[in-house]
Design a protein around this motif. Structure first.
Motif, PDB file in Angstrom:
ATOM      1  N   ALA A 150       2.081   2.575   2.328  1.00 22.38           N
ATOM      2  CA  ALA A 150       1.127   3.483   2.860  1.00 22.38           C
ATOM      3  C   ALA A 150       1.841   4.655   3.614  1.00 22.38           C
ATOM      4  N   ASP A 151       1.211   5.840   3.805  1.00 21.12           N
ATOM      5  CA  ASP A 151       1.729   6.706   3.903  1.00 21.12           C
ATOM      6  C   ASP A 151       2.104   6.652   5.985  1.00 21.12           C
TER       7      ASP A 151
ATOM      8  N   CYS B 110       0.611  -1.013  -0.623  1.00 22.13           N
ATOM      9  CA  CYS B 110       0.065  -0.097  -0.087  1.00 22.13           C
ATOM     10  C   CYS B 110       1.470   0.920   0.126  1.00 22.13           C
TER      11      CYS B 110
ATOM     12  N   GLU C  80      -3.175   5.483  12.180  1.00 23.32           N
ATOM     13  CA  GLU C  80      -4.336   5.285  12.139  1.00 23.32           C
ATOM     14  C   GLU C  80      -5.024   3.446  12.319  1.00 23.32           C
TER      15      GLU C  80
ATOM     16  N   LYS D 118     -14.522   3.836   6.594  1.00 22.55           N
ATOM     17  CA  LYS D 118     -13.139   3.577   6.000  1.00 22.55           C
ATOM     18  C   LYS D 118     -13.738   2.422   4.320  1.00 22.55           C
TER      19      LYS D 118
ATOM     20  N   LYS E  26      -4.816  -1.869   1.470  1.00 22.55           N
ATOM     21  CA  LYS E  26      -5.210  -0.100   2.920  1.00 22.55           C
ATOM     22  C   LYS E  26      -6.540  -0.921   2.921  1.00 22.55           C
TER      23      LYS E  26
ATOM     24  N   PHE F 126      -1.661   7.110   7.759  1.00 22.63           N
ATOM     25  CA  PHE F 126      -2.291   5.812   7.547  1.00 22.63           C
ATOM     26  C   PHE F 126      -1.902   5.008   8.601  1.00 22.63           C
TER      27      PHE F 126
ATOM     28  N   TYR G 288      -6.154  -4.046   5.722  1.00 22.10           N
ATOM     29  CA  TYR G 288      -5.945  -3.581   6.778  1.00 22.10           C
ATOM     30  C   TYR G 288      -6.927  -3.409   7.936  1.00 22.10           C
TER      31      TYR G 288
END
Length: 129
Positions: free
Chosen positions: A51-52, A49, A58, A85, A111, A55, A114
């Protein structure tokens, strides 16, 4: 299914075609092969992902809340958050596929995995012990 478009179809022909296709795509035939690709893009993995950090933070915060002692209000809050989400990501994935952005869709699907995992943890937490 390679049958005539009609309300009255040959059920035996349909069943033969179905079984033929079922044999051709059965998972046992692909067990030792690499993952299938769609237009050169491999299926999404959670690690794909990109992912940042926001994210990932979170996800970590939700995991921490799920690890706390059972609290119905917090569980309801998490359930609502996960639902929102998932709906948001579903819209984004749909839009990515519609604009033929397969790499973007792959990241969004990762994402979504997750959140699917969080949903599984939430369900397990809600089961009375």
């Amino acid at each position: 299914m390679d049958c005539d478009r009609s309300f009255r179809i040959d059920a035996q022909q349909l069943q033969r075609r179905f079984r033929s296709l079922q044999r051709a795509v059965h998972p046992d035939r692909f067990g030792q092969r690499p993952p299938l690709e769609l237009s050169g893009v491999e299926p999404a993995q959670e690690t794909d992902c990109d992912a940042d950090s926001a994210f990932l933070m979170e996800i970590m915060e939700i995991n921490e809340k799920l690890a706390e002692p059972k609290n119905e209000d917090i569980l309801a809050e998490i359930e609502t958050l996960i639902k929102v989400k998932q709906e948001e990501l579903t819209r984004e994935v749909t839009a990515a596929f519609e604009r033929d952005d397969l790499q973007g869709a792959k990241k969004l699907l990762a994402k979504m995995k997750y959140f699917a995992n969080l949903e599984d943890k939430l369900k397990a937490k809600k089961i009375p012990s």
